[in-house]
Design a protein around this motif. Structure first.
Motif, PDB file in Angstrom:
ATOM      1  N   ARG A 147       0.927  -1.296   0.053  1.00 18.71           N
ATOM      2  CA  ARG A 147       0.040   0.105   0.046  1.00 18.71           C
ATOM      3  C   ARG A 147       0.970   1.328   0.091  1.00 18.71           C
ATOM      4  O   ARG A 147       1.798   1.534   0.633  1.00 18.71           O
ATOM      5  CB  ARG A 147      -0.923  -0.062   1.211  1.00 18.71           C
ATOM      6  N   GLY A 148       0.607   2.157  -0.863  1.00 21.10           N
ATOM      7  CA  GLY A 148       1.237   3.606  -0.976  1.00 21.10           C
ATOM      8  C   GLY A 148       2.489   3.439  -2.123  1.00 21.10           C
ATOM      9  O   GLY A 148       3.108   4.633  -2.372  1.00 21.10           O
ATOM     10  N   GLU A 149       2.851   2.201  -2.311  1.00 19.80           N
ATOM     11  CA  GLU A 149       3.973   1.938  -3.445  1.00 19.80           C
ATOM     12  C   GLU A 149       3.602   2.093  -4.750  1.00 19.80           C
ATOM     13  O   GLU A 149       2.336   1.756  -4.982  1.00 19.80           O
ATOM     14  CB  GLU A 149       4.638   0.841  -2.732  1.00 19.80           C
ATOM     15  N   ALA A 150       4.310   2.003  -5.691  1.00 16.66           N
ATOM     16  CA  ALA A 150       4.217   1.875  -7.061  1.00 16.66           C
ATOM     17  C   ALA A 150       4.624   0.340  -7.534  1.00 16.66           C
ATOM     18  O   ALA A 150       5.665  -0.037  -7.137  1.00 16.66           O
ATOM     19  CB  ALA A 150       4.846   3.030  -8.016  1.00 16.66           C
ATOM     20  N   ILE A 151       3.860  -0.174  -8.448  1.00 13.42           N
ATOM     21  CA  ILE A 151       4.129  -1.328  -8.983  1.00 13.42           C
ATOM     22  C   ILE A 151       4.266  -1.461 -10.640  1.00 13.42           C
ATOM     23  O   ILE A 151       3.568  -0.515 -10.982  1.00 13.42           O
ATOM     24  CB  ILE A 151       3.409  -2.412  -8.404  1.00 13.42           C
ATOM     25  N   ARG A 152       4.928  -2.097 -11.105  1.00 17.55           N
ATOM     26  CA  ARG A 152       4.829  -2.415 -12.541  1.00 17.55           C
ATOM     27  C   ARG A 152       4.198  -3.527 -12.806  1.00 17.55           C
ATOM     28  O   ARG A 152       4.323  -4.745 -12.515  1.00 17.55           O
ATOM     29  CB  ARG A 152       6.371  -2.336 -13.224  1.00 17.55           C
ATOM     30  N   LEU A 153       3.324  -3.713 -13.909  1.00 13.11           N
ATOM     31  CA  LEU A 153       2.458  -4.738 -14.378  1.00 13.11           C
ATOM     32  C   LEU A 153       2.946  -5.246 -15.944  1.00 13.11           C
ATOM     33  O   LEU A 153       2.974  -4.191 -16.708  1.00 13.11           O
ATOM     34  CB  LEU A 153       0.954  -4.474 -14.388  1.00 13.11           C
ATOM     35  N   VAL A 154       3.270  -6.338 -15.962  1.00  6.80           N
ATOM     36  CA  VAL A 154       3.625  -6.690 -17.426  1.00  6.80           C
ATOM     37  C   VAL A 154       2.294  -7.547 -17.919  1.00  6.80           C
ATOM     38  O   VAL A 154       1.855  -8.386 -17.161  1.00  6.80           O
ATOM     39  CB  VAL A 154       4.527  -7.610 -17.467  1.00  6.80           C
ATOM     40  N   ALA A 155       1.778  -7.376 -19.098  1.00  3.94           N
ATOM     41  CA  ALA A 155       0.560  -7.834 -19.627  1.00  3.94           C
ATOM     42  C   ALA A 155       0.807  -7.999 -21.158  1.00  3.94           C
ATOM     43  O   ALA A 155       1.367  -7.295 -21.893  1.00  3.94           O
ATOM     44  CB  ALA A 155      -0.690  -7.141 -19.211  1.00  3.94           C
ATOM     45  N   PRO A 156      -0.125  -8.758 -21.981  1.00  2.00           N
ATOM     46  CA  PRO A 156      -0.254  -8.849 -23.443  1.00  2.00           C
ATOM     47  C   PRO A 156      -0.636  -7.490 -23.820  1.00  2.00           C
ATOM     48  O   PRO A 156      -1.174  -6.588 -23.329  1.00  2.00           O
ATOM     49  CB  PRO A 156      -1.445  -9.775 -23.564  1.00  2.00           C
ATOM     50  N   VAL A 157      -0.030  -7.132 -25.130  1.00  4.12           N
ATOM     51  CA  VAL A 157      -0.349  -5.973 -25.657  1.00  4.12           C
ATOM     52  C   VAL A 157      -1.937  -5.647 -25.883  1.00  4.12           C
ATOM     53  O   VAL A 157      -2.631  -6.354 -26.154  1.00  4.12           O
ATOM     54  CB  VAL A 157       0.201  -6.194 -27.118  1.00  4.12           C
ATOM     55  N   GLY A 158      -2.086  -4.299 -25.406  1.00  2.00           N
ATOM     56  CA  GLY A 158      -3.485  -3.721 -25.449  1.00  2.00           C
ATOM     57  C   GLY A 158      -4.335  -4.003 -24.050  1.00  2.00           C
ATOM     58  O   GLY A 158      -5.354  -3.459 -24.026  1.00  2.00           O
ATOM     59  N   THR A 159      -3.629  -4.795 -23.293  1.00  2.00           N
ATOM     60  CA  THR A 159      -4.244  -5.226 -22.041  1.00  2.00           C
ATOM     61  C   THR A 159      -4.652  -3.930 -21.005  1.00  2.00           C
ATOM     62  O   THR A 159      -5.729  -3.955 -20.377  1.00  2.00           O
ATOM     63  CB  THR A 159      -3.942  -6.467 -21.434  1.00  2.00           C
ATOM     64  N   LEU A 160      -3.388  -3.106 -21.036  1.00  2.00           N
ATOM     65  CA  LEU A 160      -3.382  -2.226 -19.931  1.00  2.00           C
ATOM     66  C   LEU A 160      -3.892  -0.775 -20.478  1.00  2.00           C
ATOM     67  O   LEU A 160      -3.353   0.072 -19.735  1.00  2.00           O
ATOM     68  CB  LEU A 160      -2.119  -2.258 -19.337  1.00  2.00           C
ATOM     69  N   GLU A 161      -4.466  -0.738 -21.527  1.00  2.00           N
ATOM     70  CA  GLU A 161      -4.664   0.646 -22.015  1.00  2.00           C
ATOM     71  C   GLU A 161      -5.736   1.726 -21.446  1.00  2.00           C
ATOM     72  O   GLU A 161      -5.819   2.608 -21.393  1.00  2.00           O
ATOM     73  CB  GLU A 161      -5.139   0.559 -23.616  1.00  2.00           C
ATOM     74  N   ASN A 162      -6.707   0.744 -20.854  1.00  2.00           N
ATOM     75  CA  ASN A 162      -7.924   1.492 -20.147  1.00  2.00           C
ATOM     76  C   ASN A 162      -7.033   2.364 -18.827  1.00  2.00           C
ATOM     77  O   ASN A 162      -6.452   1.654 -18.082  1.00  2.00           O
ATOM     78  CB  ASN A 162      -8.737   0.469 -19.445  1.00  2.00           C
ATOM     79  N   ASP A 163      -7.711   3.517 -18.745  1.00  2.00           N
ATOM     80  CA  ASP A 163      -7.187   4.165 -17.421  1.00  2.00           C
ATOM     81  C   ASP A 163      -8.117   4.194 -16.318  1.00  2.00           C
ATOM     82  O   ASP A 163      -7.672   4.989 -15.373  1.00  2.00           O
ATOM     83  CB  ASP A 163      -7.221   5.844 -18.053  1.00  2.00           C
ATOM     84  N   ASP A 164      -8.967   3.336 -16.355  1.00  2.00           N
ATOM     85  CA  ASP A 164      -9.637   3.015 -14.869  1.00  2.00           C
ATOM     86  C   ASP A 164      -9.023   1.975 -14.031  1.00  2.00           C
ATOM     87  O   ASP A 164      -7.878   1.653 -14.408  1.00  2.00           O
ATOM     88  CB  ASP A 164     -10.973   2.373 -15.380  1.00  2.00           C
ATOM     89  N   PRO A 165      -9.052   2.566 -12.593  1.00  2.00           N
ATOM     90  CA  PRO A 165      -8.548   1.520 -11.828  1.00  2.00           C
ATOM     91  C   PRO A 165      -8.745   0.182 -12.140  1.00  2.00           C
ATOM     92  O   PRO A 165      -9.626  -0.189 -12.639  1.00  2.00           O
ATOM     93  CB  PRO A 165      -9.064   2.043 -10.490  1.00  2.00           C
TER      94      PRO A 165
END
Length: 462
Positions: A411-429
């Motif tokens: 909690r409070g930290e930043a993390i990096r996510l790796v996903a298939p192309v196009g999966t993380l384009e949505n700006d919603d939480p």
């Protein structure tokens, strides 16, 4: 490689051909054919032109044609085939110029010979090939024969041999192997614009990035800040300042002399790249490298990597390509080599890989940053994304899936996510579900970065 009947005559121009037949053109074959056309045009020149003028025109037209022939869609195989064709064609052009000069010494100006040599070096770099020591030695001899011991400083101004030697070193110092083909052309045009601001000096100079030992006629070497070096030093201080001016003019929409036809997006990326490479504090290794004599197991590609992380690590080691030998290892990444006759597919720059020393059981996640080939071996450099990658259940409100987290979820930290192309384009939480069923809300902090088969995005854990 089979050649097509392509009309690339100097009078017609390669550009018109590409515009008319863009969909069906074999661009690698066209590059080879174009080189042969201009070499022949130089050798059977207009009697009203000197050989020097004919050679200069033919070389410049060939170099201009390459940008038009550059593939629009850059895939690994397409890039390799095209750059091999261009690199060999540039070598053929250089050899034709050198043969003409040997037959009639002095008929080809040293600056024209050196320009062809610089471009051959450029395309070896773009082709991700190891530096050609013999080519650098020839270019060094040519430079030394034009600038004796009394010369203490040279600049890239005028139609001079010094300008072309500086061009070659600038290409060497621009990390062209790490760029796309389109970006590489923008960087080359930007370097041409910056040549008057580049220099080489014999004396110690703060901020010199590379050194050239003409006594050895060697490949330029990277200089450490306090390193003692005897030879010429490559200085980019004024060029870095000029880059800031060009960047400001680009933002303000001012006309940029010599760069009018460069795509604004590509030019901006080229400016930022060279500013990082040529600033007073250029990118340096943050972690000490340690030599290690061990095999490296490696798996490439998003799907293969994720499948690997989902298996038992100890048993999964046998899945890796153990033909690689580690040359150095650090917290930030790993360097490795393999014989060139390797029978498994070789990763390309931008590939996602999982890697692990053969004696270990812990897989790291990384991205291929550097790839160089020589006659006998292939050298690779991998930057580490995560030393502890994990598959984590992620729910975006539509359907849950397992994605790779590069960092611990706190909690409070930043993390990096790796996903298939196009999966993380949505700006919603989105929501991460931990092993103990704890749910964490992840808020995107920046746009997704795209690799060869994956997207990477940073999220804030709330």
């Amino acid at each position: 490689m089979a050649e097509q009947n392509i009309d690339t005559s100097p009078d017609r121009g390669t550009g018109s051909f590409v515009r008319e037949h863009d969909k069906g053109i074999d661009r690698a074959a066209a590059a080879i054919s174009t080189a042969k056309t201009y070499i022949a045009a130089m050798q059977t020149r207009d009697p009203m032109l000197s050989l020097a003028d004919s050679a200069t025109r033919a070389l410049e037209k060939f170099l201009d044609s390459l940008e038009t022939l550059c593939p629009d869609q850059e895939t690994g195989p397409d890039r390799f085939r095209w750059t091999v064709a261009v690199s060999q064609s540039m070598r053929d052009f250089l050899e034709a110029l050198r043969a003409a000069d040997r037959a009639e010494p002095g008929c080809i100006p040293a600056s024209v010979l050196a320009r062809a040599g610089a471009e051959a070096i450029r395309w070896d770099l773009v082709n991700r090939h190891a530096s050609d020591i013999r080519l650098w030695a020839w270019l060094g001899d040519l430079f030394a024969s034009n600038y004796g011991e009394g010369t203490q400083k040279v600049r890239g101004v005028g139609e001079t041999m010094a300008r072309e030697y500086l061009r070659a070193i600038a290409y060497h110092a621009a990390a062209l192997d790490q760029q796309t083909l389109k970006a590489g052309f923008a960087i080359a045009r930007l370097i041409a614009r910056l040549l008057p601001d580049l220099s080489m000096v014999r004396e110690h100079t703060e901020g010199a990035l590379y050194g050239v030992d003409l006594a050895q006629r060697g490949v330029p070497v990277r200089l450490a800040g306090s390193q003692s070096f005897l030879g010429w030093r490559f200085v980019t201080t004024e060029a870095a300042s000029r880059l800031s001016d060009i960047h400001g003019d680009l933002i303000r929409g001012k006309a940029l002399n010599g760069l009018e036809h460069v795509d604004a997006k590509e030019l901006h990326a080229a400016i930022m790249h060279l500013r990082r490479q040529w600033s007073f504090n250029p990118p340096m290794r943050r972690h000490r490298r340690y030599p290690l004599n061990a095999r490296l197991c490696m798996v490439r590609g998003y799907e293969q990597t994720m499948d690997l992380l989902g298996d038992d690590a100890t048993e999964a080691v046998s899945m890796g390509m153990g033909t690689w030998h580690i040359t150095d290892l650090s917290v930030g990444g790993v360097g490795a080599i393999t014989p060139r006759n390797i029978k498994v597919s070789v990763p390309v720059v931008g590939d996602l890989v999982a890697f692990c020393p053969e004696e270990g059981i812990k897989w790291h996640l990384g991205v291929v940053r550097r790839l160089r080939t020589s006659k006998s071996q292939i050298e690779i450099g991998i930057v580490t994304l995560s030393a502890n990658p994990e598959l984590t259940r992620i729910d975006d409100g539509r359907h849950p899936r397992k994605l790779c987290t590069c960092d611990p979820i706190q909690r409070g930290e930043a993390i990096r996510l790796v996903a298939p192309v196009g999966t993380l384009e949505n700006d919603d939480p989105i929501f991460a579900i931990g092993k103990n069923a704890t749910v964490h809300k992840l808020r995107p902090l920046d746009n997704a970065l795209r690799g060869k088969s994956f997207d990477l995005r940073i999220y804030q854990v709330t």
